[in-house]
Design an enzyme around this catalytic site. Structure first.
Site, short mmCIF file in Angstrom:
data_model
loop_
_atom_site.label_atom_id
_atom_site.label_comp_id
_atom_site.label_asym_id
_atom_site.label_seq_id
_atom_site.Cartn_x
_atom_site.Cartn_y
_atom_site.Cartn_z
N ILE A 119 0.59 -1.18 0.17
CA ILE A 119 -0.11 0.00 0.16
C ILE A 119 0.61 1.31 -0.07
O ILE A 119 1.79 1.36 0.67
CB ILE A 119 -0.72 -0.06 1.13
CG1 ILE A 119 -1.66 -1.23 1.36
CG2 ILE A 119 -1.86 1.18 1.15
CD1 ILE A 119 -2.24 -1.46 2.46
N CYS A 120 0.48 2.22 -0.75
CA CYS A 120 1.23 3.38 -0.80
C CYS A 120 0.50 4.29 -0.09
O CYS A 120 -0.46 5.08 -0.59
CB CYS A 120 1.40 3.99 -2.36
SG CYS A 120 2.41 5.66 -2.39
N LEU A 121 0.56 4.67 1.26
CA LEU A 121 -0.09 5.69 2.01
C LEU A 121 1.05 6.42 2.74
O LEU A 121 1.72 5.77 3.54
CB LEU A 121 -1.13 4.79 2.96
CG LEU A 121 -1.90 5.67 3.61
CD1 LEU A 121 -2.77 6.44 2.81
CD2 LEU A 121 -2.95 4.64 4.29
#
Lengths: 177, 252
Positions: A114-116
């Site tokens: 996840i890119c968060l």
């Protein structure tokens, strides 16, 4: 990371804690598991709708969480399982969160990463499992198409009808995972 | 708790009936008229409100008053529950924002957020270049953090002056086969160059590893730091030497 702070820096106050040097790593781990236990209690008490999480087996440092796809989005009706891996330096460092259920989303790659920002540079010791899961849930409905991990999803996002169609087909294909 | 307020509004029929239901359990069988009870309520305060119109009207009808009393105990229980909830919320008001436990050696930032000093200290150490409050992300630093002293806090010294509990350095003793033939640290390089490929390896490993001062060995001499630096420059020198050697071997 937190374990590797240079000793000179933190010892400036005069080495007052040297008597317990040996027991400290254990104690520190204890503090982490204590916090995780507290989070678990809070999470169970809060009974938040749409998210849940529980340690995966005996190890309190590995959790499995579920989030429901947010309403009024293409992800409504879906449930996603995620793994949360807490480092020894938690909560000073973010846990590693990954989708276990395959998820077609601009900011999630096909391996589930996840890119968060709050899981990377914007991490704060204040965040906990609940806020992480809620953030990911809201990320589902509001992707950041500027920095996509899944370029195809980012391209398709603008046409929601088409996106939903593709999504349904995608889930039909990945039913077993 | 709520009685005085109700007394004031006794003239409203709805509240007065509410009040009397509550009151019925305290003075069963009282046959005072409503007017009297109102008068007394006005003069004596909440205690007197126990007389009631319903008891006077029903006149000691036990089942009814029982119902009323059950009702009121239910209300009381609810109140107690609410109180407990409030209490537990009050407790969590003083929880550290990092460990989620009641703050020990409490400090508060200029932005008003509470932490245990050890927790906040650790947070500041993990990001020396980006010292922000975990809650509101305003910039903070050690000198602008205010320690809090409760009335019965055992230790009156500034928590910031105490070295907080911290994880011990992750230093592992050199393994066997990493020889140190009693010449003191830093001299083992000589052997390394003799067995050239391995020597190169040792020196390059050595250069990356920061060697924390060995506890006990240099204590009291107060030159552990300078020794360490000397060692580093020395090992760097030997690394260059090794490179020159390689170059010489290749081109000669």
């Amino acid at each position: 990371m937190a374990q590797n702070i240079s000793p000179e820096q933190s010892g400036a106050g005069g080495g007052g804690s040297k008597h317990s040097d040996d027991s400290l790593p254990v104690k520190d781990n204890h503090a982490v598991s204590k916090r995780l236990h507290k989070e678990l209690m809070n999470l169970m008490m809060a009974n938040e709708k749409g998210i849940s999480a529980f340690p995966d087996g005996e190890n309190i440092f590995k959790w499995v969480g579920t989030i429901a796809g947010p309403r009024n989005t293409v992800y409504a009706g879906q449930t996603y399982r995620l793994s949360l891996d807490f480092p020894n330096s938690y909560p000073y460092a973010a846990p590693v969160v990954k989708f276990l259920t395959s998820c077609f989303h601009p900011n999630v790659d096909l391996q589930g990463a996840i890119c968060l920002d709050i899981l990377k540079d914007k991490w704060s010791a204040l965040y906990d499992v609940r806020t992480i899961l809620l953030s990911i849930q809201s990320l589902l409905g509001e992707p950041n198409n500027e920095s996509p991990l899944n370029a195809q999803a980012a391209m398709m996002w603008n046409d929601q009808k088409e996106y939903k169609k593709y999504l349904d087909a995608f889930y039909e294909k990945h039913k077993d995972t | 708790m709520e009685q005085p307020e109700l007394v004031q509004s006794l003239d409203l029929p709805s509240t007065s009936s509410l009040l009397t239901r509550r009151a019925a359990c305290n003075q069963k069988g009282s046959t005072k008229a409503k007017g009297v009870s109102l008068e007394e309520a006005g003069s004596d305060g909440s205690e007197v409100t126990t007389t009631s119109s319903s008891t006077s009207l029903v006149g000691g009808n036990m089942p009814d008053s029982k119902v009323a009393s059950l009702d009121s105990t239910g209300m009381e229980l609810e109140e107690i529950n609410k109180g407990n909830e409030r209490e537990s919320k009050d407790e969590s008001l003083y929880d550290c924002n990092i460990c989620l436990d009641t703050a020990k050696d409490a400090v508060v930032t200029m932005c008003g957020h509470l932490y245990c000093w050890p927790c906040l200290h650790q947070w500041l150490l993990t990001r020396p270049n980006n010292k922000v409050c975990p809650v509101c992300k305003s910039s903070i630093n050690k000198d602008k953090v205010i320690p809090l002293y409760g009335r019965n806090s055992a230790r009156r010294d500034d928590p910031r002056n105490r070295v907080p509990p911290r994880p011990a350095g992750q230093r592992t003793e050199p393994e066997a086969g990493y020889p140190n033939f009693g010449f003191g640290d830093g001299f083992f390089m000589f052997f390394g160059i003799g067995g050239f490929p391995f020597g190169l390896l040792t020196s390059s490993i050595n250069i990356r590893e920061r060697r924390p001062p060995v506890p006990g060995r240099y204590r009291g001499r107060n030159n552990g730091q300078t020794r360490n630096e000397d060692e580093q420059t020395l090992s760097r020198m030997f690394l260059y030497l090794a490179f020159i050697l390689i170059a010489w071997l290749l081109f000669a």
